[in-house]
Design a protein around this motif. Structure first.
Motif, PDB file in Angstrom:
ATOM      1  N   VAL A 187       0.853  -1.189   0.000  1.00  0.00           N
ATOM      2  CA  VAL A 187       0.000   0.000   0.000  1.00  0.00           C
ATOM      3  C   VAL A 187       0.887   1.237   0.000  1.00  0.00           C
ATOM      4  N   THR A 188       0.523   2.232  -0.814  1.00  0.00           N
ATOM      5  CA  THR A 188       1.277   3.483  -0.913  1.00  0.00           C
ATOM      6  C   THR A 188       0.373   4.642  -0.541  1.00  0.00           C
ATOM      7  N   LEU A 189       0.910   5.604   0.225  1.00  0.00           N
ATOM      8  CA  LEU A 189       0.172   6.814   0.574  1.00  0.00           C
ATOM      9  C   LEU A 189       0.357   7.824  -0.550  1.00  0.00           C
ATOM     10  N   HIS A 246       4.115   8.846  -0.479  1.00  0.00           N
ATOM     11  CA  HIS A 246       4.758   7.900  -1.400  1.00  0.00           C
ATOM     12  C   HIS A 246       5.540   6.800  -0.685  1.00  0.00           C
ATOM     13  N   GLN A 247       5.270   6.629   0.602  1.00  0.00           N
ATOM     14  CA  GLN A 247       5.881   5.529   1.349  1.00  0.00           C
ATOM     15  C   GLN A 247       5.114   4.249   1.022  1.00  0.00           C
ATOM     16  N   VAL A 274      -4.928   6.280  -0.611  1.00  0.00           N
ATOM     17  CA  VAL A 274      -3.909   5.242  -0.789  1.00  0.00           C
ATOM     18  C   VAL A 274      -4.090   4.530  -2.122  1.00  0.00           C
ATOM     19  N   LYS A 275      -3.047   3.796  -2.498  1.00  0.00           N
ATOM     20  CA  LYS A 275      -3.062   3.031  -3.729  1.00  0.00           C
ATOM     21  C   LYS A 275      -2.496   1.653  -3.423  1.00  0.00           C
ATOM     22  N   ILE A 276      -3.169   0.602  -3.874  1.00  0.00           N
ATOM     23  CA  ILE A 276      -2.679  -0.758  -3.682  1.00  0.00           C
ATOM     24  C   ILE A 276      -1.806  -1.100  -4.877  1.00  0.00           C
ATOM     25  N   LEU A 277      -0.545  -1.435  -4.612  1.00  0.00           N
ATOM     26  CA  LEU A 277       0.388  -1.735  -5.690  1.00  0.00           C
ATOM     27  C   LEU A 277       0.261  -3.165  -6.167  1.00  0.00           C
ATOM     28  N   GLU A 278       0.313  -4.119  -5.256  1.00  0.00           N
ATOM     29  CA  GLU A 278       0.187  -5.510  -5.660  1.00  0.00           C
ATOM     30  C   GLU A 278      -0.352  -6.343  -4.514  1.00  0.00           C
TER      31      GLU A 278
END
Length: 58
Positions: free
Chosen positions: A4-6, A30-31, A52-56
Motif C-alpha cells: 500500500v502506498t500513501l 509515497h511511502q 492510498v493506492k494498492i500496488l500488488e
C-alpha cells in the motif's frame, strides 16, 4: 500480503481517516508498506481508498 502506498496527504482529513493511515503504518507521502491481507486491513484500506493506492496483492 499487499503493498500500500500513501498518495495523498492526511492533513485536514477526518481523525478516523488519519488513524487508519497511521494504523496501516504509513507516515510519509509515497511511502510503501507491506501489510497482511486480512478483513481488518482491507477495511482500513477501503475507508481511505481516496488517499492510498494498492500496488500488488499476493
Amino acid at each position: 500480503m499487499m503493498k500500500v502506498t500513501l498518495m495523498r496527504s492526511p492533513n485536514g482529513r477526518l481523525a478516523s481517516h488519519k488513524a487508519c493511515v497511521q494504523g496501516l503504518g504509513l507516515r510519509r507521502m509515497h511511502q510503501v508498506v507491506e501489510v497482511e491481507d486480512t478483513p481488518c486491513t482491507r477495511g482500513m484500506v477501503n475507508k481511505v481508498s481516496y488517499m492510498v493506492k494498492i500496488l500488488e496483492e499476493s
